[in-house]
Design a protein around this motif. Structure first.
Motif, PDB file in Angstrom:
ATOM      1  N   UNK A 125       0.835  -1.196   0.000  1.00  0.00           N
ATOM      2  CA  UNK A 125       0.000   0.000   0.000  1.00  0.00           C
ATOM      3  C   UNK A 125       0.876   1.254   0.000  1.00  0.00           C
ATOM      4  N   UNK A 126       1.899   1.260   0.865  1.00  0.00           N
ATOM      5  CA  UNK A 126       2.802   2.419   0.936  1.00  0.00           C
ATOM      6  C   UNK A 126       3.572   2.577  -0.365  1.00  0.00           C
ATOM      7  N   UNK A 127       4.087   1.469  -0.914  1.00  0.00           N
ATOM      8  CA  UNK A 127       4.845   1.546  -2.168  1.00  0.00           C
ATOM      9  C   UNK A 127       3.969   2.114  -3.284  1.00  0.00           C
ATOM     10  N   UNK A 128       2.711   1.721  -3.314  1.00  0.00           N
ATOM     11  CA  UNK A 128       1.800   2.228  -4.338  1.00  0.00           C
ATOM     12  C   UNK A 128       1.555   3.725  -4.151  1.00  0.00           C
ATOM     13  N   UNK A 129       1.361   4.153  -2.905  1.00  0.00           N
ATOM     14  CA  UNK A 129       1.127   5.572  -2.628  1.00  0.00           C
ATOM     15  C   UNK A 129       2.358   6.422  -2.920  1.00  0.00           C
ATOM     16  N   UNK A 130       3.538   5.905  -2.572  1.00  0.00           N
ATOM     17  CA  UNK A 130       4.769   6.681  -2.695  1.00  0.00           C
ATOM     18  C   UNK A 130       5.293   6.768  -4.127  1.00  0.00           C
ATOM     19  N   UNK A 131       5.212   5.660  -4.899  1.00  0.00           N
ATOM     20  CA  UNK A 131       5.889   5.648  -6.204  1.00  0.00           C
ATOM     21  C   UNK A 131       5.169   4.844  -7.274  1.00  0.00           C
ATOM     22  N   UNK A 132       3.967   4.402  -7.015  1.00  0.00           N
ATOM     23  CA  UNK A 132       3.267   3.481  -7.928  1.00  0.00           C
ATOM     24  C   UNK A 132       4.112   2.232  -8.162  1.00  0.00           C
ATOM     25  N   UNK A 133       4.794   1.778  -7.118  1.00  0.00           N
ATOM     26  CA  UNK A 133       5.612   0.559  -7.121  1.00  0.00           C
ATOM     27  C   UNK A 133       6.816   0.611  -8.048  1.00  0.00           C
ATOM     28  N   UNK A 134       7.375   1.776  -8.273  1.00  0.00           N
ATOM     29  CA  UNK A 134       8.508   1.917  -9.183  1.00  0.00           C
ATOM     30  C   UNK A 134       9.817   2.103  -8.404  1.00  0.00           C
ATOM     31  N   UNK A 135      10.769   1.192  -8.634  1.00  0.00           N
ATOM     32  CA  UNK A 135      12.080   1.314  -7.991  1.00  0.00           C
ATOM     33  C   UNK A 135      12.875   2.495  -8.548  1.00  0.00           C
ATOM     34  N   UNK A 136      12.499   2.997  -9.719  1.00  0.00           N
ATOM     35  CA  UNK A 136      13.261   4.086 -10.331  1.00  0.00           C
ATOM     36  C   UNK A 136      12.616   5.457 -10.135  1.00  0.00           C
ATOM     37  N   UNK A 137      11.540   5.536  -9.376  1.00  0.00           N
ATOM     38  CA  UNK A 137      10.876   6.823  -9.130  1.00  0.00           C
ATOM     39  C   UNK A 137      11.788   7.744  -8.333  1.00  0.00           C
ATOM     40  N   UNK A 138      11.756   9.027  -8.664  1.00  0.00           N
ATOM     41  CA  UNK A 138      12.527  10.018  -7.908  1.00  0.00           C
ATOM     42  C   UNK A 138      11.657  11.241  -7.669  1.00  0.00           C
ATOM     43  N   UNK A 139      11.915  11.901  -6.553  1.00  0.00           N
ATOM     44  CA  UNK A 139      11.220  13.133  -6.196  1.00  0.00           C
ATOM     45  C   UNK A 139      12.203  13.962  -5.397  1.00  0.00           C
ATOM     46  N   UNK A 140      12.994  14.734  -6.102  1.00  0.00           N
ATOM     47  CA  UNK A 140      14.046  15.498  -5.422  1.00  0.00           C
ATOM     48  C   UNK A 140      15.064  14.553  -4.831  1.00  0.00           C
ATOM     49  N   UNK A 141      15.250  14.592  -3.530  1.00  0.00           N
ATOM     50  CA  UNK A 141      16.237  13.725  -2.884  1.00  0.00           C
ATOM     51  C   UNK A 141      15.660  12.367  -2.489  1.00  0.00           C
ATOM     52  N   UNK A 142      14.391  12.137  -2.770  1.00  0.00           N
ATOM     53  CA  UNK A 142      13.738  10.885  -2.403  1.00  0.00           C
ATOM     54  C   UNK A 142      13.756   9.930  -3.591  1.00  0.00           C
ATOM     55  N   UNK A 143      14.187   8.701  -3.329  1.00  0.00           N
ATOM     56  CA  UNK A 143      14.488   7.738  -4.386  1.00  0.00           C
ATOM     57  C   UNK A 143      13.683   6.467  -4.204  1.00  0.00           C
ATOM     58  N   UNK A 144      13.221   5.908  -5.319  1.00  0.00           N
ATOM     59  CA  UNK A 144      12.758   4.532  -5.376  1.00  0.00           C
ATOM     60  C   UNK A 144      11.339   4.260  -4.952  1.00  0.00           C
ATOM     61  N   UNK A 145      11.097   2.975  -4.804  1.00  0.00           N
ATOM     62  CA  UNK A 145       9.769   2.437  -4.542  1.00  0.00           C
ATOM     63  C   UNK A 145       9.160   2.989  -3.257  1.00  0.00           C
ATOM     64  N   UNK A 146       9.992   3.217  -2.244  1.00  0.00           N
ATOM     65  CA  UNK A 146       9.491   3.682  -0.947  1.00  0.00           C
ATOM     66  C   UNK A 146       9.845   5.146  -0.692  1.00  0.00           C
TER      67      UNK A 146
END
Length: 190
Positions: A125-146
């Motif tokens: 649930x958290x992984x889906x909320x944070x990155x749509x389950x993507x290990x390569x997602x980035x948001x500034x200094x925040x990286x990955x699935x979580x």
């Protein structure tokens, strides 16, 4: 005239005594022993009723990573007394939550399976909320699935390291994925 002097003197004494009594605990320090499921956020909630003491506790106790504390460690907690009225309410809420939490130490195998299922669903649930389950997602200094702070990953953005670091972070800060999910639902982040 004597009555007015007595009245003024009595008032000054009363105000002085009130100030003296009211400020005696203003900068109280308390020694706190970290429990197994504690985080600096939980400790700050106990003492201040919010997360305002997290950085101060870390700084005062020379904690390099505020997300990694260990059971048995003794921390010096300095409070300014400004939010001390909030703390008892928060402590009661924490105690009520602790009563509701099941003891996991010697659970039957069926209960352990259900718990790991809950953990898996909270983690997903958290992984889906944070990155749509993507290990390569980035948001500034925040990286990955979580969406972990890049400093936690120490340059290793591999899925295996993201999983390992996320588990360590969540267990140390929230006591597990269910706690992290509850916090996320209440605050919109974890």
């Amino acid at each position: 005239m004597k009555f007015s002097k007595t009245l003024v003197f009595g008032t000054v004494l009363a105000v002085g005594a009130t100030l003296a009594l009211g400020t005696s605990d203003a900068n109280a320090d308390e020694l706190y022993t970290v429990k197994a499921d504690d985080s600096l956020s939980k400790i700050s909630m106990k003492f201040a009723g919010d997360n305002s003491l997290v950085n101060k506790i870390a700084e005062d106790n020379n904690i390099d990573n505020p997300n990694m504390i260990f059971a048995g460690t003794q921390l010096n907690i300095s409070t300014d007394g400004s939010s001390s009225k909030k703390a008892p309410v928060q402590q009661e809420q924490v105690q009520q939550q602790e009563v509701k939490a099941p003891v996991q130490q010697k659970a039957p195998k069926q209960q352990q399976a259900a718990t790991s299922g809950n953990t898996s669903s909270a983690k997903a649930w958290i992984a889906n909320k944070e990155s749509s389950n993507s290990y390569s997602a980035t948001n500034g200094r925040y990286i990955g699935k979580y969406q972990l702070d890049a400093s936690y990953l120490k340059g290793d953005h591999s899925p295996a390291n993201q999983e390992r670091v996320a588990d360590q972070y969540v267990n140390s800060r929230y006591g597990g994925w269910e706690g992290a999910k509850s916090f996320w639902q209440a605050n919109g982040w974890y």
